[in-house]
Design a protein around this motif. Structure first.
Motif, PDB file in Angstrom:
ATOM      1  N   THR A 973       0.912  -1.252  -0.331  1.00 40.43           N
ATOM      2  CA  THR A 973      -0.139  -0.160  -0.050  1.00 40.43           C
ATOM      3  C   THR A 973       0.965   1.321   0.073  1.00 40.43           C
ATOM      4  O   THR A 973       0.900   1.467  -1.054  1.00 40.43           O
ATOM      5  N   HIS A 974       1.468   1.184   1.099  1.00 44.19           N
ATOM      6  CA  HIS A 974       2.598   2.237   0.999  1.00 44.19           C
ATOM      7  C   HIS A 974       3.626   2.462  -0.896  1.00 44.19           C
ATOM      8  O   HIS A 974       4.095   3.392  -0.725  1.00 44.19           O
ATOM      9  N   LEU A 975       3.989   1.839  -1.110  1.00 45.09           N
ATOM     10  CA  LEU A 975       5.051   1.710  -2.130  1.00 45.09           C
ATOM     11  C   LEU A 975       4.590   2.110  -3.136  1.00 45.09           C
ATOM     12  O   LEU A 975       4.768   2.985  -3.877  1.00 45.09           O
ATOM     13  N   ILE A 976       3.277   1.684  -3.693  1.00 44.62           N
ATOM     14  CA  ILE A 976       2.268   1.962  -4.209  1.00 44.62           C
ATOM     15  C   ILE A 976       1.607   3.125  -4.753  1.00 44.62           C
ATOM     16  O   ILE A 976       1.657   4.050  -5.531  1.00 44.62           O
ATOM     17  N   ASP A 977       1.415   3.365  -3.649  1.00 43.42           N
ATOM     18  CA  ASP A 977       0.639   4.896  -3.385  1.00 43.42           C
ATOM     19  C   ASP A 977       1.568   6.397  -2.956  1.00 43.42           C
ATOM     20  O   ASP A 977       2.146   6.038  -1.966  1.00 43.42           O
ATOM     21  N   SER A 978       1.565   6.956  -3.669  1.00 41.14           N
ATOM     22  CA  SER A 978       2.774   7.877  -3.482  1.00 41.14           C
ATOM     23  C   SER A 978       2.519   9.014  -2.456  1.00 41.14           C
ATOM     24  O   SER A 978       3.054   9.974  -1.712  1.00 41.14           O
ATOM     25  N   SER A 979       0.588   9.421  -2.351  1.00 38.09           N
ATOM     26  CA  SER A 979       0.439   9.868  -1.209  1.00 38.09           C
ATOM     27  C   SER A 979       0.727   9.873  -0.129  1.00 38.09           C
ATOM     28  O   SER A 979       0.403  10.599   0.968  1.00 38.09           O
ATOM     29  N   GLN A 980       0.946   8.483   0.271  1.00 40.91           N
ATOM     30  CA  GLN A 980       1.295   8.134   1.880  1.00 40.91           C
ATOM     31  C   GLN A 980       2.315   8.135   2.280  1.00 40.91           C
ATOM     32  O   GLN A 980       3.347   8.317   1.806  1.00 40.91           O
ATOM     33  N   LYS A 981       1.894   9.384   3.816  1.00 41.29           N
ATOM     34  CA  LYS A 981       3.432   9.680   3.737  1.00 41.29           C
ATOM     35  C   LYS A 981       4.243   9.112   5.401  1.00 41.29           C
ATOM     36  O   LYS A 981       5.247   9.687   5.589  1.00 41.29           O
ATOM     37  N   GLN A 982       3.981   7.972   5.242  1.00 39.16           N
ATOM     38  CA  GLN A 982       3.622   6.345   6.348  1.00 39.16           C
ATOM     39  C   GLN A 982       5.555   6.358   5.460  1.00 39.16           C
ATOM     40  O   GLN A 982       5.884   5.971   4.629  1.00 39.16           O
ATOM     41  N   ASP A 983       6.280   6.425   6.835  1.00 39.05           N
ATOM     42  CA  ASP A 983       7.961   5.405   6.992  1.00 39.05           C
ATOM     43  C   ASP A 983       8.043   3.526   5.937  1.00 39.05           C
ATOM     44  O   ASP A 983       7.074   3.720   6.649  1.00 39.05           O
ATOM     45  N   ILE A 984       8.189   3.654   5.242  1.00 35.75           N
ATOM     46  CA  ILE A 984       8.184   2.225   5.401  1.00 35.75           C
ATOM     47  C   ILE A 984       8.916   1.293   6.524  1.00 35.75           C
ATOM     48  O   ILE A 984       8.906  -0.115   6.877  1.00 35.75           O
ATOM     49  N   ARG A 985       9.596   1.884   7.353  1.00 30.27           N
ATOM     50  CA  ARG A 985       9.971   1.199   8.454  1.00 30.27           C
ATOM     51  C   ARG A 985       8.932   1.057   9.203  1.00 30.27           C
ATOM     52  O   ARG A 985       9.137  -0.249  10.059  1.00 30.27           O
ATOM     53  N   VAL A 986       8.156   1.105   8.560  1.00 30.13           N
ATOM     54  CA  VAL A 986       6.688   0.795   9.969  1.00 30.13           C
ATOM     55  C   VAL A 986       6.273  -0.600   9.677  1.00 30.13           C
ATOM     56  O   VAL A 986       6.825  -1.629  11.223  1.00 30.13           O
ATOM     57  N   ALA A 987       6.905  -1.110   8.857  1.00 29.49           N
ATOM     58  CA  ALA A 987       7.467  -2.786   8.372  1.00 29.49           C
ATOM     59  C   ALA A 987       7.860  -3.389   9.322  1.00 29.49           C
ATOM     60  O   ALA A 987       7.766  -4.523   9.877  1.00 29.49           O
ATOM     61  N   PHE A 988       8.491  -2.561   9.709  1.00 26.34           N
ATOM     62  CA  PHE A 988      10.193  -3.337  10.350  1.00 26.34           C
ATOM     63  C   PHE A 988      10.030  -3.148  11.728  1.00 26.34           C
ATOM     64  O   PHE A 988      11.040  -3.024  12.573  1.00 26.34           O
ATOM     65  N   ARG A 989       9.297  -2.488  12.051  1.00 27.27           N
ATOM     66  CA  ARG A 989       8.815  -2.112  13.774  1.00 27.27           C
ATOM     67  C   ARG A 989       7.449  -3.204  14.609  1.00 27.27           C
ATOM     68  O   ARG A 989       6.841  -3.002  14.334  1.00 27.27           O
ATOM     69  N   PRO A 990       8.110  -3.929  15.457  1.00 28.01           N
ATOM     70  CA  PRO A 990       7.356  -4.599  16.051  1.00 28.01           C
ATOM     71  C   PRO A 990       6.342  -4.103  17.000  1.00 28.01           C
ATOM     72  O   PRO A 990       6.763  -3.397  17.917  1.00 28.01           O
ATOM     73  N   PRO A 991       5.158  -4.842  16.669  1.00 29.40           N
ATOM     74  CA  PRO A 991       3.989  -4.530  18.409  1.00 29.40           C
ATOM     75  C   PRO A 991       4.792  -5.368  19.288  1.00 29.40           C
ATOM     76  O   PRO A 991       4.976  -5.997  19.262  1.00 29.40           O
ATOM     77  N   LEU A 992       4.381  -4.016  20.438  1.00 29.18           N
ATOM     78  CA  LEU A 992       4.790  -4.398  20.852  1.00 29.18           C
ATOM     79  C   LEU A 992       3.564  -4.556  22.573  1.00 29.18           C
ATOM     80  O   LEU A 992       3.667  -4.780  23.429  1.00 29.18           O
ATOM     81  N   ALA A 993       2.626  -4.438  21.858  1.00 29.14           N
ATOM     82  CA  ALA A 993       0.955  -3.993  22.479  1.00 29.14           C
ATOM     83  C   ALA A 993       0.895  -5.521  23.543  1.00 29.14           C
ATOM     84  O   ALA A 993       0.420  -5.941  24.597  1.00 29.14           O
ATOM     85  N   ASP A 994       1.266  -7.006  23.007  1.00 32.83           N
ATOM     86  CA  ASP A 994       0.898  -7.782  23.043  1.00 32.83           C
ATOM     87  C   ASP A 994       2.210  -8.637  24.581  1.00 32.83           C
ATOM     88  O   ASP A 994       1.244  -9.967  24.770  1.00 32.83           O
ATOM     89  N   TYR A 995       3.079  -7.760  24.919  1.00 35.08           N
ATOM     90  CA  TYR A 995       3.763  -8.548  24.992  1.00 35.08           C
ATOM     91  C   TYR A 995       3.567  -8.313  26.890  1.00 35.08           C
ATOM     92  O   TYR A 995       3.246  -7.115  27.843  1.00 35.08           O
ATOM     93  N   ASP A 996       3.889  -8.460  28.045  1.00 37.34           N
ATOM     94  CA  ASP A 996       3.193  -9.023  29.315  1.00 37.34           C
ATOM     95  C   ASP A 996       4.875  -7.450  30.102  1.00 37.34           C
ATOM     96  O   ASP A 996       4.162  -7.035  30.708  1.00 37.34           O
ATOM     97  N   VAL A 997       6.167  -7.832  29.676  1.00 40.99           N
ATOM     98  CA  VAL A 997       6.476  -7.156  30.203  1.00 40.99           C
ATOM     99  C   VAL A 997       7.653  -6.656  29.123  1.00 40.99           C
ATOM    100  O   VAL A 997       8.562  -7.565  28.475  1.00 40.99           O
TER     101      VAL A 997
END
Length: 1135
Positions: A973-997
């Motif tokens: 979505t990000h690569l094809i849609d040039s209007s997306q300002k989101q950094d592609i690094r978001v795909a390399f950032r882990p979701p931390l909400a699921d962890y306990d500590v």
């Protein structure tokens, strides 16, 4: 694009059960229970051994001759059942068509007005772009002369999931005038009539929603899209076409060489010298003529299809194939109508037989597309064209691709560019190649895998702000093309721009393709979107890696007549250069010192050509996917992505290997030196970089030979040990007891170190397990191996004195390190030599796995094999030639492969035959329950899957699949849609909400902090500085020192039964902790099981539960100096 495997619905299931119940042959009794569960067929002995019927014998013979296995035949049959319209859907369509037809027949008449008077149309806009406002003529509304269902539905070739039914509404002859062919009068009246229908249908209760669109991106052919109300709105779309009476205008008037748009009218500028005929308008002519022929085309196709029972199924397969390749929609597409006409051509010219089944028709159609170049020589369906019909040469002079309809007057592929047809040819030949390969799942490759452009082409460039193409038309003098395309500057400029890029890119690419401008949809009360509002145009390139990254474009000699043409193409970038062979030629030199920089040469070429020849500014051209390089760059200063660094490591290793072979004075000779490290197969995420040490940063060991870290300093620069396995020759002197073998190996380590220091002045450090050698600023870890040691570890004596051989973990681990890993390294090193993009794709894939905390569960070797499969078994694609397309395919493979039911077979060196593939699959099915969750088979590992034997678990694989699917969605979505300002690094950032500590670490003590996905702005001195290290000598550095890894190891040893620990080894600043579900269950009190637990007494029963407060305190104590803080997610568990 919705894939056919997603269209199974309740209607299909109802149809299947109904068909089963009505099957007259070998009728099964009670095959379905009341609950809908299938039961085994109960056949009598007589039925069971009954001789096969003639029909069954024919089917068996057909399956044997046409398919690699009978399952392909069954898969195609099931697909055809799923895409076919059910009886319920057909009843819905018929009912909706009947209601709309009744409504259309009651359209009220209106007064006669001027063509530009729209006062009679309140609340509805006309679906037409008025490029030239002036237009003569009168108009009024009347009920349609006739209403006919045309297209695929009456022909029986309409398929799900996108069910579109075409309704041709004939405009009464009284509304039209014989002179309407010229100057867009007919298209304007057509659009007005459609607007009048839209206004009338707005008040119809039988219509749920209605909007405008246009047929295959042609703005002169607007259509009205209707959907039924309520829950059925998604099941069918009715497409209304306004057409003239079939014989209203003579076809000869629309000859490709005739003019029907006057320059004076189009430009609004009077020109007395203008010739009366004007330039030819072939595209405009074919548009108007095409509206006259839907009924005759339907009649022709119905006659052909009635002669061939499998016609509808063959067309359905071809339509699915086109849809999966995004070729069936948009301007210049190859739609279902073209597929039907192609099949009719094959039948009428006897290239296929009338008795052929659907698969034979489909295969022959692909073969025809692959082998016939319609851009060079067209084909025609006209058997006996009239004397005024154009010749094939006339069509070829006017159009890029020629396929003439049965009337002999219309080119069915008038809007298709030569590049789109070349793309179809390429896809057809590729599909046939996979169909003929028995090791490929051809059904999945041909019909079930969606080939989005961003995953198909190595490089995708976007042309945005298409309004700039107006300037291109002016620069390229395209007034005649603009008139022909009625002011559509995108379609006017596109063929010339693509031809320009093809000339400029030349041998650098194997194929150039472009996205098809999609059919816009807009509300009936809104003005039609302008050409500039179209989404960006995507241009896909399939690279020839041997030439694609070359910095030099060498032209003809200066005295060659073609030199002027070369200078004209490249402009100021072209210059005379003298080469080593003495020749003086024109040449263009592009910038690029590293492989990473040379990947942008194509972007430089494209922007230069477009700016020079088409006035398209550099800001309008964007390379899709180049941003991914940032996450694997070795350093910001060097700006490289590791290819050059990996090559230096391999060169240094080759030199060390040569010197080891030449050593004299060893008790036994060396039989092999093998690399066993990922850096030696070009797949290390961050390859080791030669380092020059700052000695003041360290303390020195007592023997003055090595350095040690200082307590008050940050963690020193991490130096990776590059493992090398040295096999010594076999001899009767080797002991047969494994402890004695280790002592011998330790002696060899000492001896090797002494000899390397003596002959080459390399600093060495010997241990019982390995020898560290510091050479060229790199650390090599040499491990001596004896080929019989794993076998000796398996042998043991029974109390009775018998020698038995048992598998054990120690022997397997040793075999993995000394045999499997060196073999894999050398094999993948060879793969990198053949396919230069392999290493960088591996590194991107492993960077993603590491960032999502998965690299410890999917081993690096397993990740390398996953990527290798993309290169060795690329179906339905070609092997990747760029990092981004390889990485996207890796995510797609990980997220869509059926790990539960299929082994992933990686045919390294092509050693596996088709029979081997079958055996591996059969063994896998037979032993599935005892095999790893992720099973990867190779020629040397057909039954065990050594790299995934211990991990990942079912849960970790499920998480990897889920994360890969979401990362792929976000990235595409990000690569094809040039209007997306989101950094592609978001795909390399882990979701931390699921962890306990979350254990936050002190940044200074993280050795690879600079390699983090989001590196900190402030960096710390790590004890190294710039400069070339010396080849030998100097103090031995601190090797393989990673305090975070050591801390993790202690945590897992101490608390592995309570929690899982996750970490990104490449600069992660957080250790994520997840409590195991069973950790909080009370356990019976035992003094031997009191680790990290406390006693709870309830009545007379004493149980133990985890002592979380003490565990958290231990986290801090064990990590003193390394742990910054603990973040507790107490909403998920109680302290």
């Amino acid at each position: 694009m919705e894939e056919p495997d997603n269209i199974i619905n309740e209607e299909g299931m109802e149809n299947k059960s109904a068909k089963q119940s009505k099957d007259p042959k070998r009728k099964a009794h009670d095959t379905v229970s009341d609950s809908g569960v299938l039961r085994p067929l109960k056949l009598s002995k007589k039925e069971l051994f009954k001789a096969p019927t003639v029909e069954e014998l024919n089917q068996l013979k057909e399956a044997e001759n046409l398919f690699h296995c009978s399952i392909l035949k069954m898969q195609m049959e099931e697909l055809l059942k799923e895409v076919a319209l059910s009886e319920h859907r057909k009843k819905l369509v018929d009912s909706f068509v009947h209601e709309v037809t009744d409504s259309l027949q009651s359209v009220p008449e209106s007064e006669v007005v001027e063509l530009d008077d729209l006062s009679w149309l309140p609340g509805v806009e006309v679906p037409f772009l008025l490029v030239s406002l002036a237009s003569k003529g009168k108009f009024h509304m009347e009920p349609p002369a006739s209403i006919d269902v045309v297209g695929s539905y009456p022909l029986g070739t309409c398929i799900k999931p996108r069910v579109i039914v075409d309704l041709a509404v004939t405009i009464p002859a009284s509304i039209l005038h014989p002179m309407d062919a010229i100057n867009q009068r007919y298209p304007r009246k057509r659009a007005l009539y459609l607007a009048g229908l839209a206004q009338h249908l707005c008040f119809s209760e039988s219509v749920g929603s209605l909007c405008y669109s246009c047929l295959h991106g042609n703005r002169l052919r607007p259509v009205l899209l209707l959907k039924p109300p309520g829950k059925d709105s998604s099941k069918v779309t009715l497409r209304i076409h306004a057409i003239p009476p079939p014989d209203f205008l003579k076809p000869s008037r629309f000859h490709p060489q005739k003019n029907n748009i006057k320059t004076e009218w189009f430009t609004g500028v009077a020109n007395k010298q203008q010739e009366s005929s004007g330039p030819a308008t072939p595209h405009y002519n074919s548009t108007v003529l095409g509206d006259h022929l839907p009924l005759s085309h339907l009649q022709f196709l119905s006659a052909i299809s009635s002669q061939c029972p499998a016609f509808g199924d063959g067309v359905a397969l071809l339509k699915v194939w086109m849809r999966q390749r995004e070729l069936d929609q948009g301007a210049g597409c190859f739609c279902g109508f073209h597929a039907s006409m192609l099949m009719a051509y094959l039948l009428s010219t006897h290239k296929v037989g009338k008795t052929m089944n659907a698969y034979q028709l489909f295969r022959n159609a692909l073969h025809f597309l692959a082998s016939t170049d319609l851009t060079a020589s067209g084909i025609t369906l006209a058997r006996n064209p009239d004397s005024k019909a154009p010749s094939l040469q006339d069509f070829q002079a006017a159009f890029s691709v020629v396929f003439v309809d049965p009337s002999g007057h219309l080119n069915l592929l008038a809007d298709m560019t030569a590049f789109t047809y070349k793309q179809i040819q390429h896809e057809a030949s590729l599909s046939l190649k996979f169909w003929d390969d028995p090791t490929v799942d051809s059904f999945q490759a041909l019909l079930m895998t969606s080939k989005a452009m961003i995953r198909t082409y190595d490089n995708v460039f976007q042309l945005s702000e298409l309004v700039n193409l107006q300037a291109s038309c002016k620069k390229l003098s395209l007034l005649n093309e603009l008139m022909d395309h009625s002011g559509n500057y995108v379609l006017s400029a596109l063929p010339l721009i693509l031809s320009l890029l093809q000339r400029g890119l030349g041998d650098r690419i194997n194929l150039l393709a472009h996205s098809l401008p999609q059919d816009p949809e807009w509300p009936v009360d809104s003005a039609p979107p302008k050409h500039k509002d179209q989404p960006p145009l995507n241009i896909g390139l399939m690279l020839n890696l041997e030439q694609a990254l070359s910095v030099l474009e060498r032209g003809p000699p200066a005295d060659n007549p073609k030199a002027e043409e070369f200078r004209q193409l490249w402009g100021s970038r072209s210059e005379l250069r003298r080469f080593q062979d003495g020749s003086i030629t024109e040449a263009v030199l592009w910038s690029g010192n590293s492989t990473c920089q040379r990947r942008f040469i194509l972007l430089e070429i494209i922007t230069h050509l477009l700016q020079l020849h088409a006035d398209i500014p550099e800001s309008c051209v964007r390379l899709v996917g180049g941003q991914l390089d940032d996450v694997i760059k070795v350093s910001k200063e060097m700006g490289t992505t590791g290819e050059e660094e990996s090559l230096k490591v391999v060169q240094s290793y080759d030199d060390l290997s040569r010197k080891l072979w030449q050593l004299e004075g060893l008790p036994l000779s060396i039989t092999s030196v093998q690399g066993a490290h990922q850096a030696l197969r070009y797949t290390q995420v961050f390859p080791p970089v030669p380092v020059k040490l700052l000695y003041s940063f360290f303390d020195t060991k007592k023997n003055q030979l090595g350095l040690v870290p200082r307590k008050e300093k940050p963690c020193p620069y991490y130096i990776t040990p590059i493992k090398v396995i040295v096999h010594m020759e076999g001899s009767g002197k080797w002991p047969s007891e494994h402890l004695a073998i280790r002592h011998i190996k330790a002696a060899f380590h000492i001896s090797l170190g002494e000899l390397l220091y003596k002959h080459h002045n390399y600093k060495c450090h010997a241990t019982p397990a390995y020898l560290d050698v510091y050479k060229d600023g790199l650390a090599f870890r040499i491990q001596v191996a004896y080929h019989r040691e794993p076998q000796i570890l398996r042998e043991s004596l029974t109390p009775e004195g018998m020698l038995i051989c048992r598998e054990n973990a120690e022997a397997q681990a040793l075999e993995l390190e000394t045999q499997h890993k060196p073999f894999l390294t050398s094999t993948l090193h060879g793969l990198q030599q053949q396919l230069g993009c392999f290493g960088v794709v591996c590194r991107l894939a492993k960077r993603w796995l590491a960032s999502q905390f998965l690299l410890e569960y999917i081993r690096e070797e397993a990740a390398d094999l996953l990527v290798a499969s993309l290169f060795l078994h690329p179906a339905p694609f070609t092997p990747p030639s760029s990092p981004q397309v390889g990485f996207l395919r890796f995510l797609h493979l990980l997220s869509t492969f059926d790990w539960k039911n299929n082994p992933l077979i990686v045919n390294l060196n092509g050693k596996l035959t088709a029979a081997d593939h079958t055996d591996i699959k059969n063994d896998f099915v037979a032993s599935r329950e005892s095999l790893p969750t992720m099973f990867i088979a190779t020629p040397t590992d057909k039954k065990v899957s050594v790299w995934t034997k211990k991990a990942p678990s079912v849960q970790m694989l499920q998480r990897a699949v889920m994360l890969a699917a979401e990362s792929l969605r976000v990235l595409e979505t990000h690569l094809i849609d040039s209007s997306q300002k989101q950094d592609i690094r978001v795909a390399f950032r882990p979701p931390l909400a699921d962890y306990d500590v979350l254990i936050h670490l002190v940044p200074q003590q993280i050795p690879l902090l600079a390699k983090a996905v989001d590196p900190p702005a402030i960096t710390f001195q790590k004890g190294n500085f710039r400069g070339e290290p010396s080849g030998s000598g100097g103090a031995l550095p601190v090797i393989d020192y990673d305090p975070v890894r050591l801390y993790l190891s202690e945590l897992r040893d101490a608390f592995g039964d309570l929690a899982l620990f996750f970490y990104d080894p490449f600069g992660g600043t957080v250790i994520a902790v997840l409590w195991k579900p069973t950790a909080f269950e009370p356990q019976p009190f035992k003094t031997s099981l009191m680790n990290a637990r406390r006693v709870e007494v309830s009545g007379d029963v004493a149980t133990t539960v985890p002592n979380i407060e003490a565990v958290l305190q231990d986290f801090r104590i064990i990590g003193e100096g390394l742990v910054k803080k603990l973040e507790l997610r107490t909403e998920k568990w109680a302290v």
